[in-house]
Design a protein around this motif. Structure first.
Motif: not given
Length: 700
Positions: A585-590, A593, A633
């Motif tokens: 994913t582009k966003d590591n936080e995603e 999840y 979060t």
């Protein structure tokens, strides 16, 4: 046969006679069968196709197929029939009654991959009950069945001879004069016509149009021992006219240089097959060949004539056979159940769902059929696009082989309220991308697939295939740590590091959240050796997919499992294998999840609908539904905690390159850890575990 098999096994009253013929022939073929199916990467030659593809069909499966095709067709057209009381494996279902009375002599049944004739023999018994119900004597019925009702074809001459013998013995059971009558079973064996050339036609005193028709047939059947029943006859052939022409050819008793007499007889036999293949049938019932290592002739023919169904020979038969039936006729099969789920059979599924009806289906336990190394199902299609519900039985939870599967099927027939019998409309299957035959999915399950798909949120990528793992892979502890490039961020950094070996995700055992970091791969100089690795034919053997994604943080998972799906968070610094495919994913936080989502029971259930074959490719996971949350979060925080706990666990043992202290001693007071001065170190500068445990015991 005399000393080793009880006489009762041959007793026709105990229904052992015909089945034992088939089993004996299968075991006769066991050695050549094993030799062929264990070919490493090779295609199956024409002469080996029978040995590779013949599997005897279990008796109760034969009964299910015949009862729910031939038997059901008859019952739908005879409102007052008592036949249903004799059909032990007729599934509980409402009949769609047809007003006209059916003349039993007009029913045509074919097994176009008949083997030793087991299906035809049982169909004979069912037809005898139909004839008796319509007032025929046993003697008369047995002759009429061979004359009007039963047809079969086969590429193996020995199997054909057994089928012929079995049907004649079945006729003899009901008619003592059967062997002296002029009636023969309408079962046939394919013969190549490669021996017939233009010299034969030049000598024929027949019209040019007849010669062209004969040449057309000869061209169609040039490789018929390879192609068999899937040969497509694109234009009508007037077999009656050609039979008359061939029969009236003068037979010269002098020297026959062109083998005219022998070829004429061969063509007459061929016309019987052509006529059989041009017929439409009320019931087409078979256990088709399972073959994906096709030789050149077969592969090219299948790609040309059955392109959308060419993944395996059995899928060709599925589509071919349902189109041999009359409108509202039935085709019954026993095949591997992979056609129900995986992507390579998606065109077949959609063609069936859009134009045919799955009347009933029994999905067996994964290893129930011991004769084949594939999971099996048996099912019946109806040549109709009506919106009836199908009946499905799911036996995947019942271990113990085909005998247990039989018992559970009979229990479901006796008590349709069992929790493994389902009724559903096949239009529901289109609600899941790829249209898997997920008949046990509830309405709520299906509603979940309306959410966004995983493939829309993340990029799922297949990994590398080195073509020679022995050469290019090592366990990490086989390599000096100084020569392993840990924690690089991209290809250029890896190249600049001058390291030869780099961490490699390769699936591994069932493990969630983090771990299975065991392998390193030779990626020296940006993988120059792997990417240029060639076989004896001079072609590059390795497959280096998706190199733009290597060394990035990812989620990796086991492509092949023996049970449940498991995935793990992978930090930056890894390449990945096709057995350890990855998503990004582009966003590591995603990414965190999604890792949390993939560990939930909900996803395990969803994967069961998409593909329960224990093979989880990127395309499989890409259609998983993902329900997004407004505020992630708190969830992501807990997922990170879970990953960290799994990491601590993985690093607690010497199998991890981050190992520091064994958990058994990590709580010993620091002032008691006085062995460091004399412990021997292993090549990774880690105290040897056996010494640590010994000293812990010593110091108490």
């Amino acid at each position: 046969m005399i000393d080793g098999i009880p006489e009762s096994d041959f007793d026709v009253q105990l229904e052992g006679q015909v089945e034992i013929i088939g089993w004996l022939y299968q075991y006769y073929n066991e050695e050549p069968h094993n030799a062929v199916v264990n070919i490493n990467g090779g295609t199956v030659k024409t002469n080996d196709i029978p040995a590779a593809t013949q599997l005897f069909t279990t008796d109760w499966v034969v009964r299910y197929m015949v009862d729910n095709s031939l038997g059901k067709y008859y019952l739908e057209r005879n409102a007052h029939s008592e036949l249903g009381t004799h059909l032990e494996f007729l599934l509980p279902d409402s009949l769609e009654m047809v007003s006209d009375d059916l003349d039993v002599t007009q029913i045509k049944v074919i097994d176009n991959a008949m083997g030793s004739g087991h299906i035809l023999v049982y169909a004979f018994d069912v037809l005898m009950k139909m004839y008796a119900e319509q007032g025929y004597s046993s003697r008369e019925a047995s002759s009429l069945i061979l004359e009007n009702n039963l047809f079969g074809s086969e590429i193996d001459k020995r199997a054909y001879q057994l089928a012929y013998f079995a049907l004649m013995m079945k006729a003899r059971e009901y008619n003592r004069r059967a062997l002296t009558s002029n009636i023969s079973p309408k079962v046939y064996v394919f013969e190549d016509t490669s021996n017939i050339n233009d010299n034969y036609f030049e000598s024929l005193p027949v019209s040019e149009s007849n010669i062209q028709d004969l040449k057309y047939i000869v061209s169609l059947f040039h490789d018929s021992r390879t192609l068999g029943s899937i040969i497509q006859i694109d234009k009508p052939v007037k077999t009656g006219n050609l039979r008359t022409v061939l029969t009236n050819i003068p037979q010269d008793t002098s020297l026959d240089l062109n083998n005219t007499r022998e070829i004429t007889y061969q063509l007459l036999r061929l016309l019987d097959i052509v006529e059989t293949m041009q017929n439409k049938y009320e019931a087409v019932i078979t256990n088709p060949p399972y073959l994906n290592k096709m030789n050149k002739v077969l592969k090219e023919y299948v790609k040309t004539h059955y392109k959308d169904y060419s993944s395996d020979l059995f899928s060709v038969f599925i589509w071919h056979n349902i189109n041999m039936t009359v409108t509202n006729g039935y085709a019954a099969y026993m095949t591997p159940f992979v056609w129900m789920f995986i992507k390579s059979y998606e065109n077949l599924r959609k063609s069936i769902l859009n134009t045919k009806l799955i009347s009933s289906l029994i999905q067996m336990e994964y290893s129930a059929f011991e004769e084949a190394t594939v999971p099996i199902n048996t099912f019946v299609l109806k040549n109709s696009s009506t919106s009836e519900n199908g009946v499905y039985i799911k036996l995947s939870d019942f271990k113990g082989g085909m005998d247990v599967q039989k018992v559970k099927t009979l229990e479901a027939i006796e008590n349709p309220d069992v929790d493994y019998l389902y009724r559903t409309n096949q239009s529901n299957f289109n609600k899941i991308q790829g249209a898997p035959i997920s008949y046990w999915a509830s309405e709520k399950d299906l509603d979940n697939f309306e959410y966004s798909k995983l493939g829309e949120i993340a990029e799922l990528r297949l990994g590398m295939a080195t073509a020679d793992n022995t050469r290019f892979l090592r366990m990490w502890f086989e390599i000096s740590l100084e020569n392993i490039g840990f924690s690089v961020h991209d290809r250029q950094e890896a190249k600049n590091s001058l390291k030869k070996w780099f961490p490699y995700n390769k699936g591994g055992e069932y493990r969630k959240w983090y771990g299975n970091n065991e392998y390193v791969v030779n990626w020296e100089n940006d993988g120059l050796e792997i990417q240029s690795f060639k076989g004896t034919n001079g072609k590059v053997r390795s497959h280096n997919y998706n190199l733009d994604y290597i060394f990035k943080p990812a989620i990796t998972w086991n492509a092949l499992t023996s049970g449940s799906f498991s995935s793990r968070y992978s930090e930056h610094g890894y390449l990945f294998d096709n057995a350890g495919s990855s998503m990004f994913t582009k966003d590591n936080e995603e990414l965190f999840y999604l890792q949390g989502l993939l560990t939930t029971p909900v996803v395990q259930r969803m994967l069961g609908f998409i593909n329960p074959t224990l093979n989880f490719q990127p395309g499989t996971l890409s259609v998983l539904p993902v329900r997004e949350m407004n505020d992630k979060t708190n969830v992501i925080s807990k997922i990170k905690d879970a990953i960290q706990l799994a990491k601590v666990d993985w690093d607690s043992f010497e199998t991890s390159w981050n190992f520091d202290t064994h958990p058994l001693i990590q709580h010993i007071d620091e002032h008691n850890r006085n062995w460091n001065g004399f412990l021997k170190q292993n090549h990774c500068n880690v105290p040897i575990l056996s010494q640590i445990i010994f000293l812990e015991e010593y110091y108490g």
